[in-house]
Each structure stands twice: as C-alpha cells, then as structure tokens.
Design a protein around this motif. Structure first.
Motif, PDB file in Angstrom:
ATOM      1  N   SER A  22       9.411  14.968   6.650  1.00  0.00           N
ATOM      2  CA  SER A  22       8.926  13.763   5.519  1.00  0.00           C
ATOM      3  C   SER A  22       9.480  12.335   5.546  1.00  0.00           C
ATOM      4  CB  SER A  22       9.626  14.638   4.077  1.00  0.00           C
ATOM      5  OG  SER A  22       9.157  13.228   2.989  1.00  0.00           O
ATOM      6  N   LYS A  23      10.802  12.103   5.940  1.00  0.00           N
ATOM      7  CA  LYS A  23      11.361  10.976   6.149  1.00  0.00           C
ATOM      8  C   LYS A  23      10.870  10.167   6.955  1.00  0.00           C
ATOM      9  CE  LYS A  23      16.364   8.994   6.540  1.00  0.00           C
ATOM     10  NZ  LYS A  23      17.815   8.562   6.416  1.00  0.00           N
ATOM     11  N   ARG A  24      10.831  10.638   8.697  1.00  0.00           N
ATOM     12  CA  ARG A  24      10.319  10.509   9.025  1.00  0.00           C
ATOM     13  C   ARG A  24       8.479   9.924   9.417  1.00  0.00           C
ATOM     14  NH1 ARG A  24      13.984  10.722  14.449  1.00  0.00           N
ATOM     15  NH2 ARG A  24      16.193  10.715  12.887  1.00  0.00           N
ATOM     16  N   ARG A  25       8.474  10.456   8.595  1.00  0.00           N
ATOM     17  CA  ARG A  25       6.851  10.409   9.137  1.00  0.00           C
ATOM     18  C   ARG A  25       6.516   9.497   7.967  1.00  0.00           C
ATOM     19  NH1 ARG A  25       4.074  13.782   4.262  1.00  0.00           N
ATOM     20  NH2 ARG A  25       5.253  12.532   3.284  1.00  0.00           N
ATOM     21  N   LYS A  26       7.254   9.075   7.135  1.00  0.00           N
ATOM     22  CA  LYS A  26       7.533   7.286   6.190  1.00  0.00           C
ATOM     23  C   LYS A  26       7.664   6.214   6.930  1.00  0.00           C
ATOM     24  CE  LYS A  26       8.030   9.890   1.336  1.00  0.00           C
ATOM     25  NZ  LYS A  26       9.070  10.271   0.688  1.00  0.00           N
ATOM     26  N   GLY A  27       8.371   6.542   7.618  1.00  0.00           N
ATOM     27  CA  GLY A  27       9.172   5.493   8.396  1.00  0.00           C
ATOM     28  C   GLY A  27       7.997   5.411   9.572  1.00  0.00           C
ATOM     29  N   LEU A  28       7.357   6.504  10.068  1.00  0.00           N
ATOM     30  CA  LEU A  28       6.600   6.017  11.314  1.00  0.00           C
ATOM     31  C   LEU A  28       4.885   5.631  10.738  1.00  0.00           C
ATOM     32  CD1 LEU A  28       5.809   6.470  14.008  1.00  0.00           C
ATOM     33  CD2 LEU A  28       4.610   9.250  13.633  1.00  0.00           C
ATOM     34  N   LEU A  29       4.822   5.847   9.539  1.00  0.00           N
ATOM     35  CA  LEU A  29       3.468   5.263   8.823  1.00  0.00           C
ATOM     36  C   LEU A  29       3.762   3.780   8.879  1.00  0.00           C
ATOM     37  CD1 LEU A  29       2.843   7.904   6.221  1.00  0.00           C
ATOM     38  CD2 LEU A  29       0.881   7.215   8.866  1.00  0.00           C
ATOM     39  N   LYS A  30       4.775   3.709   8.187  1.00  0.00           N
ATOM     40  CA  LYS A  30       5.296   2.384   7.443  1.00  0.00           C
ATOM     41  C   LYS A  30       5.963   1.322   9.064  1.00  0.00           C
ATOM     42  CE  LYS A  30       9.087  -0.397   5.821  1.00  0.00           C
ATOM     43  NZ  LYS A  30      10.068  -0.364   5.154  1.00  0.00           N
ATOM     44  N   LYS A  31       5.919   2.344  10.122  1.00  0.00           N
ATOM     45  CA  LYS A  31       5.684   1.214  11.589  1.00  0.00           C
ATOM     46  C   LYS A  31       4.856   0.363  11.766  1.00  0.00           C
ATOM     47  CE  LYS A  31      10.241   0.121  12.005  1.00  0.00           C
ATOM     48  NZ  LYS A  31      11.208  -0.575  11.889  1.00  0.00           N
ATOM     49  N   ALA A  32       3.857   1.920  11.654  1.00  0.00           N
ATOM     50  CA  ALA A  32       1.799   2.140  11.867  1.00  0.00           C
ATOM     51  C   ALA A  32       1.415   0.643  11.475  1.00  0.00           C
ATOM     52  CB  ALA A  32       1.725   2.608  12.039  1.00  0.00           C
ATOM     53  N   PRO A  50       4.203  20.765  10.179  1.00  0.00           N
ATOM     54  CA  PRO A  50       4.265  22.127  10.819  1.00  0.00           C
ATOM     55  C   PRO A  50       3.891  23.074   9.532  1.00  0.00           C
ATOM     56  CG  PRO A  50       6.519  20.720  10.782  1.00  0.00           C
ATOM     57  CD  PRO A  50       5.275  19.716   9.491  1.00  0.00           C
ATOM     58  N   ARG A  51       2.699  23.105   8.797  1.00  0.00           N
ATOM     59  CA  ARG A  51       2.317  23.610   7.596  1.00  0.00           C
ATOM     60  C   ARG A  51       0.194  23.652   7.885  1.00  0.00           C
ATOM     61  NH1 ARG A  51       5.371  24.318   1.877  1.00  0.00           N
ATOM     62  NH2 ARG A  51       7.379  24.622   2.855  1.00  0.00           N
ATOM     63  N   GLY A  52       0.553  22.682   9.244  1.00  0.00           N
ATOM     64  CA  GLY A  52      -0.867  22.091   9.373  1.00  0.00           C
ATOM     65  C   GLY A  52      -1.881  21.181   8.052  1.00  0.00           C
ATOM     66  N   LYS A  53      -0.862  20.182   7.208  1.00  0.00           N
ATOM     67  CA  LYS A  53      -1.149  19.485   6.531  1.00  0.00           C
ATOM     68  C   LYS A  53      -1.554  17.764   6.916  1.00  0.00           C
ATOM     69  CE  LYS A  53      -0.316  16.488   2.419  1.00  0.00           C
ATOM     70  NZ  LYS A  53       0.813  16.523   1.014  1.00  0.00           N
ATOM     71  N   LEU A  54      -2.646  17.236   7.160  1.00  0.00           N
ATOM     72  CA  LEU A  54      -2.966  16.346   7.667  1.00  0.00           C
ATOM     73  C   LEU A  54      -2.663  14.751   7.126  1.00  0.00           C
ATOM     74  CD1 LEU A  54      -4.446  14.547  10.424  1.00  0.00           C
ATOM     75  CD2 LEU A  54      -6.766  14.885   8.685  1.00  0.00           C
ATOM     76  N   ASN A  55      -1.807  14.292   8.096  1.00  0.00           N
ATOM     77  CA  ASN A  55      -1.296  12.722   7.413  1.00  0.00           C
ATOM     78  C   ASN A  55      -2.105  11.997   8.513  1.00  0.00           C
ATOM     79  OD1 ASN A  55       0.445  13.217   5.524  1.00  0.00           O
ATOM     80  ND2 ASN A  55       1.422  14.622   6.880  1.00  0.00           N
ATOM     81  N   GLN A  56      -2.866  10.384   7.879  1.00  0.00           N
ATOM     82  CA  GLN A  56      -3.130   9.434   9.040  1.00  0.00           C
ATOM     83  C   GLN A  56      -3.166   7.922   8.299  1.00  0.00           C
ATOM     84  OE1 GLN A  56      -7.410  10.756   9.130  1.00  0.00           O
ATOM     85  NE2 GLN A  56      -8.249  10.809   7.253  1.00  0.00           N
ATOM     86  N   TYR A  57      -3.256   7.842   9.335  1.00  0.00           N
ATOM     87  CA  TYR A  57      -2.820   6.233   8.891  1.00  0.00           C
ATOM     88  C   TYR A  57      -4.457   5.626  10.028  1.00  0.00           C
ATOM     89  CZ  TYR A  57      -1.976   1.017   9.078  1.00  0.00           C
ATOM     90  OH  TYR A  57      -2.309  -0.823   9.069  1.00  0.00           O
ATOM     91  N   ALA A  58      -4.461   4.421   9.719  1.00  0.00           N
ATOM     92  CA  ALA A  58      -5.791   3.420   9.983  1.00  0.00           C
ATOM     93  C   ALA A  58      -6.031   2.531   9.774  1.00  0.00           C
ATOM     94  CB  ALA A  58      -7.703   4.154  10.653  1.00  0.00           C
ATOM     95  N   SER A  59      -6.328   1.342  10.506  1.00  0.00           N
ATOM     96  CA  SER A  59      -5.745  -0.061  10.807  1.00  0.00           C
ATOM     97  C   SER A  59      -6.902  -0.416   9.612  1.00  0.00           C
ATOM     98  CB  SER A  59      -4.897  -0.967  11.316  1.00  0.00           C
ATOM     99  OG  SER A  59      -5.411  -0.963  12.395  1.00  0.00           O
ATOM    100  N   SER A  60      -8.012   0.312  10.255  1.00  0.00           N
ATOM    101  CA  SER A  60      -9.608   0.192  10.183  1.00  0.00           C
ATOM    102  C   SER A  60     -10.221   0.718  10.012  1.00  0.00           C
ATOM    103  CB  SER A  60     -10.245  -1.078  11.772  1.00  0.00           C
ATOM    104  OG  SER A  60      -9.679  -0.052  12.538  1.00  0.00           O
ATOM    105  N   SER A  61     -10.946   1.473  10.775  1.00  0.00           N
ATOM    106  CA  SER A  61     -11.511   2.860  10.650  1.00  0.00           C
ATOM    107  C   SER A  61     -11.393   4.043  11.658  1.00  0.00           C
ATOM    108  CB  SER A  61     -13.543   2.439  10.531  1.00  0.00           C
ATOM    109  OG  SER A  61     -13.624   3.565  10.801  1.00  0.00           O
TER     110      SER A  61
END
Length: 213
Positions: A22-32, A50-61
């Motif tokens: 959870s901590k590293r994911r937030k940091g990675l999304l912030k860096k992106a 690990p449980r299969g939940k999707l997290n994504q970020y896109a600067s456009s589409s």
C-alpha cells in the motif's frame, strides 16, 4: 556510519507485505504523476495487487496509451531480425535461471549460517532467528530418534516373545522325550525281571538229575 545495501526479497509476513504494498503503490503513483507533469511525458501505470485488485494511472487516456504501446511494439518487432525474436523467447528462461540462481545462493547462505559460518554480519535478531531454527530442527530430530528407538524396542520385545515361546516348546518336547525313554527303560527292565523269575519246577529238575546219574 555507512548503511549497507538492503537485499530485496519477498516479505514473508502477510500483514507487513500488505502494508508495504500500500505504501509503495502510493509512492509509485505519485512518482508517475510527477514525471508526467514535470517532463510532459505520456505515462500509463498498471498495478495488480496480490489479491488481484487493479490499480492504474494514466496521464491522458489509458486506452490510447496502450494502443500506442502495441503499435510501437509491433513496429519494433517487424524491424528486428529473427535473432532478436529468439532472444525475446529466451528471456523468460533467462529470468527463471537468474531467479533460481538467487534462490540457490540464498539457500547456501542459510546453510552456512546454520552450520555456524559467516555469522559476522548477523545482528542479534538474526542470530536469535537462527537459534530458533536450530532448536526446531533439534526437536524434530529428537522426536524422530525417539520414534525409531520405540520401534526398535517393540521389535526386540516381539523377538523375545517368539524366543520364549520356542524355548517353552522345546522344553515340553524334551520332557515328553525323556518321559517316553523312561517308560521304555522301565518296560525293558520289567521284561528281564519276568524272564529271570521264570524257572523249572523242582520235580522236573530232580527227574533230570536222576536220568543223568
């Protein structure tokens, strides 16, 4: 004091692993997001927990970025030689070989520590962990040894029981043989005594002596 390089490996504790994710994911999304804003880059990030939940970020589409990525990969593959394709096919095998090599190295390191070697860099916490592992191993070994001893004792008791039964049978057979021999000896003595006790009548003996005169 210079801090040593931390070796990256899978976190075994489930709670700690989830908190770190959870901590590293937030940091990675912030860096992106920062990379997209600062450098005007088209960034797309996809993460599956690990449980299969999707997290994504896109600067456009996200769809446009993925389509652009597919076109780029296709053009790259079309412009490369067959040797590159072969190299791409071998990449998973190379990664697997590297992973297995690291795993073997970790096992060798753990083995040396359990043997009391290369303990100079171990902390007190690490030494306690090794000590607990050794205690568990000793307990398992002692339990196995006790089990083998019990089986051996049971086998010896069974052999003893069989030998005692055989000995009793032999004693009984010997007793019967001695009794039979004793009866045969008694019968023979009786026959001899009977034969010795039978003699000629006195009249016949006197008549025989008279004829001889």
């Amino acid at each position: 004091m210079v801090r040593g390089k931390t070796q990256l490996k899978r976190i075994e504790n489930t709670t700690s692993r989830q908190a770190t994710f959870s901590k590293r994911r937030k940091g990675l999304l912030k860096k992106a997001s920062e990379l997209s804003v600062l450098c005007d880059a088209d960034v797309a990030l996809i993460i599956f927990s690990p449980r299969g939940k999707l997290n994504q970020y896109a600067s456009s589409s996200m769809e446009e970025t993925i389509g652009r990525y597919k076109r780029h990969v296709k053009n790259t593959q079309d412009s490369t030689s067959p040797f590159v394709d072969q190299n791409a096919q071998l990449q998973p095998l190379k990664h697997e070989a590297q992973r297995m090599s690291k795993k073997i190295e970790q096992l060798e390191t753990s083995k040396r520590k359990l043997l009391g070697e290369d303990l100079g860099k171990c902390s007190i916490r690490g030494l306690r962990k090794i000590e607990r592992q050794l205690d568990r191993s000793i307990s398992i070994i002692r339990a196995r040894k006790t089990s083998l001893y019990r089986k051996l004792i049971e086998q010896l008791k069974e052999k003893e029981r069989i030998l005692v039964a055989e000995n009793a049978m032999l004693r009984e057979k010997l007793r019967l043989d001695q009794h039979q021999i004793s009866n045969e000896d008694n019968a023979a003595v009786s026959i001899v005594e009977t034969a010795l006790s039978i003699g000629l009548p006195d009249q016949i003996l006197n008549y025989t002596l008279f004829l001889q005169q």
